[in-house]
Design a protein around this motif. Structure first.
Motif, PDB file in Angstrom:
ATOM      1  N   GLU A   1      -6.116   0.415  -5.356  1.00 22.19           N
ATOM      2  CA  GLU A   1      -5.214  -0.699  -5.056  1.00 22.19           C
ATOM      3  C   GLU A   1      -5.824  -1.657  -4.022  1.00 22.19           C
ATOM      4  N   SER A   2      -5.611  -2.930  -4.270  1.00 18.67           N
ATOM      5  CA  SER A   2      -6.050  -3.959  -3.316  1.00 18.67           C
ATOM      6  C   SER A   2      -4.874  -4.853  -3.013  1.00 18.67           C
ATOM      7  N   ILE A   3      -4.813  -5.371  -1.813  1.00 16.03           N
ATOM      8  CA  ILE A   3      -3.674  -6.217  -1.429  1.00 16.03           C
ATOM      9  C   ILE A   3      -4.196  -7.390  -0.606  1.00 16.03           C
ATOM     10  N   LEU A   4      -3.640  -8.546  -0.922  1.00 15.57           N
ATOM     11  CA  LEU A   4      -3.851  -9.724  -0.075  1.00 15.57           C
ATOM     12  C   LEU A   4      -2.454 -10.185   0.329  1.00 15.57           C
TER      13      LEU A   4
ATOM     14  N   ASP B   1       2.329 -10.577   8.360  1.00 20.08           N
ATOM     15  CA  ASP B   1       3.524 -10.667   9.209  1.00 20.08           C
ATOM     16  C   ASP B   1       4.028  -9.259   9.514  1.00 20.08           C
ATOM     17  N   ASN B   2       5.206  -9.244  10.158  1.00 24.38           N
ATOM     18  CA  ASN B   2       5.739  -7.950  10.570  1.00 24.38           C
ATOM     19  C   ASN B   2       6.162  -7.082   9.414  1.00 24.38           C
ATOM     20  N   ASP B   3       6.834  -7.791   8.440  1.00 26.58           N
ATOM     21  CA  ASP B   3       7.370  -7.026   7.302  1.00 26.58           C
ATOM     22  C   ASP B   3       6.279  -6.335   6.530  1.00 26.58           C
ATOM     23  N   SER B   4       5.211  -7.097   6.406  1.00 28.35           N
ATOM     24  CA  SER B   4       4.114  -6.518   5.622  1.00 28.35           C
ATOM     25  C   SER B   4       3.559  -5.308   6.331  1.00 28.35           C
ATOM     26  N   GLY B   5       3.599  -5.443   7.633  1.00 23.88           N
ATOM     27  CA  GLY B   5       3.124  -4.313   8.395  1.00 23.88           C
ATOM     28  C   GLY B   5       4.002  -3.099   8.189  1.00 23.88           C
ATOM     29  N   LYS B   6       5.281  -3.360   7.853  1.00 21.97           N
ATOM     30  CA  LYS B   6       6.209  -2.239   7.618  1.00 21.97           C
ATOM     31  C   LYS B   6       6.212  -1.806   6.159  1.00 21.97           C
ATOM     32  N   GLY B   7       5.293  -2.388   5.435  1.00 23.05           N
ATOM     33  CA  GLY B   7       5.204  -1.986   4.008  1.00 23.05           C
ATOM     34  C   GLY B   7       6.033  -2.827   3.079  1.00 23.05           C
ATOM     35  N   GLY B   8       6.638  -3.863   3.590  1.00 22.58           N
ATOM     36  CA  GLY B   8       7.414  -4.750   2.700  1.00 22.58           C
ATOM     37  C   GLY B   8       6.521  -5.592   1.817  1.00 22.58           C
ATOM     38  N   LYS B   9       7.069  -6.059   0.768  1.00 22.85           N
ATOM     39  CA  LYS B   9       6.269  -6.795  -0.212  1.00 22.85           C
ATOM     40  C   LYS B   9       6.475  -8.284  -0.116  1.00 22.85           C
ATOM     41  N   ARG B  10       7.125  -8.681   0.954  1.00 25.11           N
ATOM     42  CA  ARG B  10       7.552 -10.068   1.028  1.00 25.11           C
ATOM     43  C   ARG B  10       6.384 -11.037   1.028  1.00 25.11           C
ATOM     44  N   GLY B  11       5.316 -10.712   1.870  1.00 23.17           N
ATOM     45  CA  GLY B  11       4.213 -11.662   2.022  1.00 23.17           C
ATOM     46  C   GLY B  11       3.047 -11.388   1.110  1.00 23.17           C
ATOM     47  N   VAL B  12       3.228 -10.508   0.156  1.00 24.29           N
ATOM     48  CA  VAL B  12       2.108 -10.181  -0.741  1.00 24.29           C
ATOM     49  C   VAL B  12       1.786 -11.385  -1.621  1.00 24.29           C
ATOM     50  N   ILE B  13       0.547 -11.752  -1.578  1.00 25.37           N
ATOM     51  CA  ILE B  13       0.127 -12.894  -2.411  1.00 25.37           C
ATOM     52  C   ILE B  13      -0.463 -12.385  -3.713  1.00 25.37           C
TER      53      ILE B  13
END
Ligand SMILES: Nc1ncnc2c1ncn2[C@@H]1O[C@H](COP(=O)(O)OP(=O)(O)OP(=O)(O)O)[C@@H](O)[C@H]1O
Length: 788
Positions: A114-117, A121-133
């Motif tokens: 798996e790769s992620i860009l 932000d904070n949410d992403s740090g908590k595993g949220g998918k909000r800022g996933v591009i």
């Protein structure tokens, strides 16, 4: 400007897979120092891998990942995590995962996990998918260089260039050029150029096609111009033909009159011809009579003066007759000339009749074409009742229906055009409205996006401030409140955007635009079909005008032909039965003509038979007359007496007498002498013992002396000569008997019979000749109508 923040490495090359090693980069520069083999190059390789997705050269098969043997594991999982600031200031996080497994065959199997860009932000740090591009490697490989504001080529070849690849500036020119092209992004311009070239090629091909189309259209236009010119020429030619037709009609009328005159001339000529023939016959007869008269010339009674006067009169008569004959001959010559001229005229008329027939046939074909056009048009326009039996009334009715339809269609076209223009205007207006609305939406979206980026930068700033001010919880709280407020505002704005349903409205408007465009296409196609119908109607109008002109022409021709029809058929022409009637009369007339020709041939045969019989009889008569003449001549020469029988009797008597006299020999004169002496002495005839007186004695003496003379040798010789002569005369006369019989037969039987026969034939020939001539003229001037 973009900058690197932190790099976390786990399980790459010499980096352990059990713990994460974090390298933080500082501004303005970070220096990495270490022993050989301590992992400096690995850090650069990890940066390159994190930003471009490219592993170092010669690391296929998992050599880039920490060796499982060294880790004493069957599987090693590796991770490279890079946090960086994008060129727009956004704080981004790129995470790439790899694994390597030891194969049973002692090899290694590498997998990209798996790769992620994402926005860091904070949410992403908590595993949220909000800022996933993106979570796709390929997308990440393209996105990260864009976010950093540097091309992949610069990252590969300049910034994170592997030491093994660092000699590329010394590479061969082609490779070097490629590198430079990649670094300076010339490739996209090259590609753009190629694309432009390809587009240019396509446009040139399209242009060529368009040019060809234009040529075709110009050819069609020139063809249409030619057709127009041809229509004009045809109209002129029709007008000229009409004028010619009038002239021809006048000429035809004149020819009809001259034909009538010719008929009169022909009748007159026939009479003259018969008269001439009669004269010729009379001349022949007179000639024969003259010949006969010459043969049997006899002296005319009367004085010389009377005969001379008669002769003069006869010469005068002959001269007058010759003059008359010459006049008749010249008349006959004139009439012959007229007959030839009339025949020539007749031939010309027949040729003209042929031309008229051909024109009539062409007209019929045009009428048939018109019928086909009407039928097709009626089928196409669904006008009932014009599929068959199209007479002139029906054609006129069809024309009026077409006119009505044309008017209706014209009105419909005008309505549709008005409607179309209205709709087009409406469409343009709506389209403009929609465009302006769309532009407004776009502007709104751009401003919202701008606001969003502003908010995001504010958030970033706040985060930085938050990070920088860990020790200031109050400020943090304020900032958190600010962030919350901004987030709320952001949510509100997003909710507004969602509530506004711009996308749906845009979709609706797009659908409505599409519908309007479809409607416009339908209207355009309708307009096109109406235009085509209009063209068809214009063509039909032209055909109608042509048909009208042709109908008028046909009417004129038919009215001319009707006169002939009435004359030939004896009834009023009717279009339905006309052709049948003409065919019937043609058949009848052909039969009549055949009968006339047969009759003419038989009459000619009879005439020739009679003429040959007459000439043969005349020849026979001539020979008989010559024979008769010869016999008469012989009779006249050989027969002096009037009658042959008398001459024969006389000659027979003479022969008998001479025979008797010749039979008396020389001794008989002594007997006569003794008788004479005794008679003189005794006066008694001793031959018959009869007494004689003196007178009787004288007669006795004279008779005996004559007998004695006759019985003298000289006398006997002379008698014998005479006997021979009389015998010859008798033989000649006897030979004349068959001559006389033949002459009498000729004169009394054969010649009169021949003359009677000749007279009879003479009487027959004029009538036979007249009949033959009449039949011949009838067959020449016998009218045969034609159905055309
Ligand atoms: N797959 C691997 N698993 C474990 N260790 C590895 C693996 N590949 C390479 N190494 C080790 O990683 C080290 C290489 O590190 P690296 O080349 O980054 O060091 P360096 O500091 O750049 O050295 P130098 O100054 O010589 O260039 C070496 O010690 C090598 O033994």
């Amino acid at each position: 400007m973009a900058s690197l923040n932190k790099l976390a490495i786990r399980g790459i090359r010499s980096f352990d897979d059990k713990q994460i090693s974090v390298i933080e980069f500082f501004s303005p520069v970070t220096v990495i120092v270490g022993h050989n083999g301590s992992g400096k190059t690995t850090i650069i390789e990890c940066l390159k891998y994190a930003t471009t997705g490219d592993q170092p050269p010669n690391t296929r098969g998992g050599a880039f990942i920490h060796d499982p043997k060294m880790a004493n594991e069957k599987e090693v999982k590796a991770q490279v995590k890079l946090r960086f600031h994008a060129a727009n200031g956004a704080r981004m996080l790129a995470v790439r995962n790899l694994s390597v497994t030891v194969k049973k065959t002692a090899g290694l199997t590498m997998k990209t996990l798996e790769s992620i860009l994402a926005l860091a932000d904070n949410d992403s740090g908590k595993g949220g998918k909000r800022g996933v591009i993106s979570t796709k490697c390929a997308e990440m490989d393209a996105e990260i260089p864009q976010l950093l504001g540097v091309s992949k080529a610069v990252l590969e070849n300049v910034i994170f260039c592997h030491q093994e690849d660092s000699y590329w500036p010394l590479a061969e020119p082609a490779a070097l050029k490629k590198k430079f092209d990649d670094i300076f992004e010339a490739t996209k311009y090259t590609k753009a150029l190629d694309s432009i070239k390809a587009l240019r090629k396509d446009r040139v091909a399209e242009l060529k096609t368009e040019k060809e189309r234009l040529d075709g259209l110009s050819r069609e236009k020139s063809h249409a111009d030619k057709l127009k010119a041809r229509i004009v020429d045809l109209n002129q030619s029709i007008a000229a033909k009409e004028v010619e037709h009038d002239d021809t009609k006048k000429a035809y009328d004149a020819i009809v009159i001259s034909n009538q005159k010719f008929n009169e001339y022909a009748t007159h000529f026939r009479e003259v011809y018969l008269r001439v023939e009669n004269y010729n016959d009379n001349i022949a007869k007179i000639q024969l009579d003259l010949d006969e008269s010459k043969m049997n010339l006899h002296e005319m009674p009367g004085t010389d003066e009377e005969l001379e006067a008669k002769l003069k009169n006869s010469d005068g008569d002959a001269v007058r007759n010759r003059q008359k004959l010459a006049m008749q001959q010249s008349k006959a010559d004139t009439t012959e000339g007229e007959l030839i001229a009339a025949r020539k005229q007749h031939t010309e008329l027949a040729e003209r009749q042929g031309t008229f027939k051909a024109e009539f046939e062409a007209q019929q074909e045009r009428m048939a074409d018109r019928e086909v056009v009407i039928q097709r048009t009626s089928e196409k326009l669904k006008i009932k009742g014009f599929s068959s039996g199209l007479d002139s009334d029906k054609v006129l009715a069809f024309m009026s229906k077409l006119q009505e339809l044309h008017k209706k269609q014209k009105a419909t076209v005008e309505n549709l055009q008005r409607e179309s223009s209205n709709k087009s205007e409406e469409y343009t207006r709506k389209s403009a409205q929609l465009s302006s609305t769309l532009q407004a939406f776009k502007a709104q979206r751009a401003s919202l996006q701008h606001q969003l980026s502003k908010h995001q930068s504010a958030i970033t700033l706040s985060e930085r401030q938050l990070e920088a001010t860990h020790n200031l919880p109050s400020e943090l709280n304020a900032l958190n409140g600010d962030i919350e407020e901004k987030q709320n505002r952001l949510k509100k704005v997003q909710a507004e955007i969602a509530a506004a349903k711009y996308d749906e409205r845009l979709d609706e408007k797009t659908a409505s635009t599409k519908l309007l465009e479809e409607r416009r296409d339908v209207l355009n196609s309708e307009f096109k079909s109406i235009n085509m119908q209009s063209d068809a109607r214009a063509k039909l109008q032209v055909y109608r005008n042509t048909a009208k002109a042709k109908t008028a022409e046909i009417k004129t021709t038919v009215s001319t032909a009707n006169i002939g029809f009435r004359r030939l058929v004896g009834a009023e022409p009717h279009p339905d039965t006309m052709e049948r009637e003409v065919d019937r009369v043609q058949v009848e007339k052909e039969h009549e003509l055949a009968a006339l020709e047969e009759e003419a041939s038989s009459t000619n045969g009879v005439l020739h038979q009679a003429q040959s019989l007459l000439s043969s009889l005349k020849i026979q008569l001539k020979s008989k007359k010559e024979e008769l003449k010869g016999l008469d001549k012989r009779l006249k020469t050989d027969l002096e007496a009037d009658s042959l029988e008398e001459a024969l009797v006389e000659a027979g008597n003479e022969v008998d007498v001479r025979k008797n006299l010749a039979s008396i020999d020389a001794g008989s004169s002594k007997v006569y002498d003794a008788l004479l002496k005794i008679g003189k002495q005794k006066k008694v005839c001793t031959a018959c013992n009869r007494h004689m007186d003196e007178h009787e004695l004288v007669v006795f003496e004279k008779s005996l002396k004559d007998q004695m003379k006759k019985s003298s040798p000289e006398s006997l010789a002379s008698i014998r000569e005479e006997l021979q002569e009389w015998q010859a005369e008798l033989t000649k006369l006897q030979n004349l008997r068959p001559v006389l019989i033949a002459r009498d037969r000729l004169k009394d039987i054969e010649v009169p019979e021949l003359e009677a026969k000749i007279k009879e034939q003479d009487a027959k020939i004029p009538s036979a000749s007249a009949a033959a001539e009449l039949v011949r003229l009838c067959s020449i001037f016998h009218p045969i109508p034609s159905a055309r």
